[in-house]
Design a protein around this motif. Structure first.
Motif, short mmCIF file in Angstrom:
data_model
loop_
_atom_site.label_atom_id
_atom_site.label_comp_id
_atom_site.label_asym_id
_atom_site.label_seq_id
_atom_site.Cartn_x
_atom_site.Cartn_y
_atom_site.Cartn_z
N GLY A 95 -20.57 5.01 -37.13
CA GLY A 95 -21.27 3.77 -37.46
C GLY A 95 -20.84 3.12 -38.75
N VAL A 96 -19.63 3.42 -39.22
CA VAL A 96 -19.13 2.83 -40.46
C VAL A 96 -18.21 1.66 -40.11
CG1 VAL A 96 -17.75 3.24 -42.53
CG2 VAL A 96 -19.29 5.01 -41.69
N PRO A 97 -18.44 0.48 -40.69
CA PRO A 97 -17.57 -0.66 -40.37
C PRO A 97 -16.15 -0.46 -40.90
CG PRO A 97 -19.10 -1.24 -42.12
CD PRO A 97 -19.48 0.13 -41.65
N CYS A 98 -15.19 -0.99 -40.18
CA CYS A 98 -13.79 -0.90 -40.59
C CYS A 98 -13.36 -2.12 -41.38
CB CYS A 98 -12.89 -0.74 -39.36
SG CYS A 98 -13.21 0.77 -38.46
N ARG A 99 -14.20 -3.12 -41.41
CA ARG A 99 -13.87 -4.36 -42.13
C ARG A 99 -14.79 -4.51 -43.33
NH1 ARG A 99 -10.31 -7.43 -39.17
NH2 ARG A 99 -10.22 -6.90 -36.97
N GLY A 100 -14.43 -5.45 -44.18
CA GLY A 100 -15.20 -5.69 -45.39
C GLY A 100 -14.38 -5.27 -46.60
N THR A 101 -14.94 -5.47 -47.77
CA THR A 101 -14.24 -5.07 -48.98
C THR A 101 -14.21 -3.55 -49.07
OG1 THR A 101 -16.22 -5.01 -50.36
CG2 THR A 101 -15.07 -7.15 -50.17
N ARG A 102 -13.34 -3.04 -49.90
CA ARG A 102 -13.25 -1.59 -50.09
C ARG A 102 -14.61 -1.05 -50.53
NH1 ARG A 102 -12.20 2.62 -53.57
NH2 ARG A 102 -10.64 4.09 -52.87
N LYS A 103 -15.26 -1.72 -51.47
CA LYS A 103 -16.57 -1.28 -51.95
C LYS A 103 -17.59 -1.26 -50.82
CE LYS A 103 -20.25 -2.31 -55.27
NZ LYS A 103 -21.22 -1.65 -54.42
N GLU A 104 -17.60 -2.29 -49.98
CA GLU A 104 -18.54 -2.34 -48.86
C GLU A 104 -18.31 -1.19 -47.88
OE1 GLU A 104 -19.22 -7.20 -48.73
OE2 GLU A 104 -17.69 -6.27 -47.46
N ARG A 105 -17.04 -0.90 -47.61
CA ARG A 105 -16.71 0.19 -46.68
C ARG A 105 -17.10 1.55 -47.27
NH1 ARG A 105 -11.81 -2.51 -46.73
NH2 ARG A 105 -10.80 -0.65 -47.55
N LYS A 106 -16.83 1.73 -48.55
CA LYS A 106 -17.17 3.01 -49.20
C LYS A 106 -18.69 3.18 -49.28
CE LYS A 106 -12.92 4.24 -49.89
NZ LYS A 106 -12.33 5.34 -49.15
N ASP A 107 -19.41 2.12 -49.60
CA ASP A 107 -20.88 2.18 -49.62
C ASP A 107 -21.44 2.50 -48.24
OD1 ASP A 107 -20.98 1.69 -52.34
OD2 ASP A 107 -21.53 -0.43 -52.13
N ALA A 108 -20.83 1.90 -47.22
CA ALA A 108 -21.27 2.16 -45.84
C ALA A 108 -21.04 3.62 -45.46
CB ALA A 108 -20.54 1.23 -44.87
N SER A 109 -19.94 4.21 -45.94
CA SER A 109 -19.69 5.63 -45.67
C SER A 109 -20.76 6.50 -46.32
CB SER A 109 -18.31 6.04 -46.21
OG SER A 109 -17.28 5.43 -45.48
N ARG A 110 -21.12 6.18 -47.56
CA ARG A 110 -22.16 6.96 -48.24
C ARG A 110 -23.50 6.84 -47.52
NH1 ARG A 110 -23.90 6.09 -52.95
NH2 ARG A 110 -23.40 3.91 -53.11
N LEU A 111 -23.84 5.62 -47.07
CA LEU A 111 -25.10 5.42 -46.35
C LEU A 111 -25.11 6.17 -45.01
CD1 LEU A 111 -25.74 1.63 -47.04
CD2 LEU A 111 -27.05 3.58 -47.92
N ALA A 112 -23.99 6.15 -44.31
CA ALA A 112 -23.91 6.87 -43.03
C ALA A 112 -24.05 8.38 -43.24
CB ALA A 112 -22.59 6.55 -42.32
N ALA A 113 -23.42 8.91 -44.29
CA ALA A 113 -23.53 10.34 -44.58
C ALA A 113 -24.97 10.71 -44.94
CB ALA A 113 -22.58 10.74 -45.70
#
Length: 191
Positions: free
Chosen positions: A128-146
């Motif tokens: 459920g982590v987006p592949c698009r967006g800024t690097r910061k947005e993608r990294k934040d999404a990874s932390r939220l998914a974890a």
């Protein structure tokens, strides 16, 4: 079932997902009982290159970490993110990334841990982590998914710099999916 998630690179991490499962008579996984995740940042050291202080993975300490895990646990699978082009990365950063990723891959091969290489888009879609967006947005999404998948370990993903830990944990989760132990939890894309 033990799956090692490996986020390559100097700011990456290793995660070990321990999942208790019940297998049916045909050997297929019929039920996931519990999951526990542990994460380790790569040990680092300071080096001087061309009179500049640089950070590198401490290869000796990383090798000991992987060997300790191998001796303590019977790891079923290591899931490594397939290294590839990293956007606007300069040549020095690319060399540092390649050095770290190659060393860790060699350690896993030397430790005789079965491994699978996965494209970032594959594990991100599955978690459920987006592949698009800024690097910061993608990294934040990874932390939220974890945090969502491993709420008991959410403190491990609390800081902004914990994105490597989060991605290693998500790679381990994806490895569990590859091995057929996916619990049918509903995943929604992180926003």
């Amino acid at each position: 079932m033990l799956v090692l998630g490996v986020d390559p690179g100097i700011n990456g991490a290793i995660a070990l997902l321990d999942t208790a499962v019940t297998r049916s008579s045909n050997g297929l996984i019929s039920r996931v009982h519990r999951s526990r995740i542990e994460v380790w940042d790569y040990p680092k050291l300071k080096v001087t290159i061309s009179r500049k202080a640089r950070e590198r993975i401490d290869l000796d300490a990383t090798w000991r970490l992987i060997m300790d895990l191998t001796l303590k646990y019977d790891i079923d699978l290591a899931v490594l993110e397939e290294p590839g082009r990293r956007g606007q990365q300069n040549a020095g950063a690319a060399v540092t990334f390649g050095h770290a990723a190659g060393a860790i891959e060699a350690f896993i091969v030397a430790a005789c841990i079965p491994r699978r290489y996965v494209q970032p888009n594959a594990w991100k879609k599955a978690t459920g982590v987006p592949c698009r967006g800024t690097r910061k947005e993608r990294k934040d999404a990874s932390r939220l998914a974890a945090k969502r998948l491993f709420p008991a370990s959410s403190a491990s993903f609390a800081r902004v710099k914990d994105d490597g830990r989060a991605e290693a944990a998500l790679l381990a989760y994806y490895g569990r999916v590859l091995l057929g132990a996916e619990d049918r939890m509903e995943l929604t894309p992180a926003r």
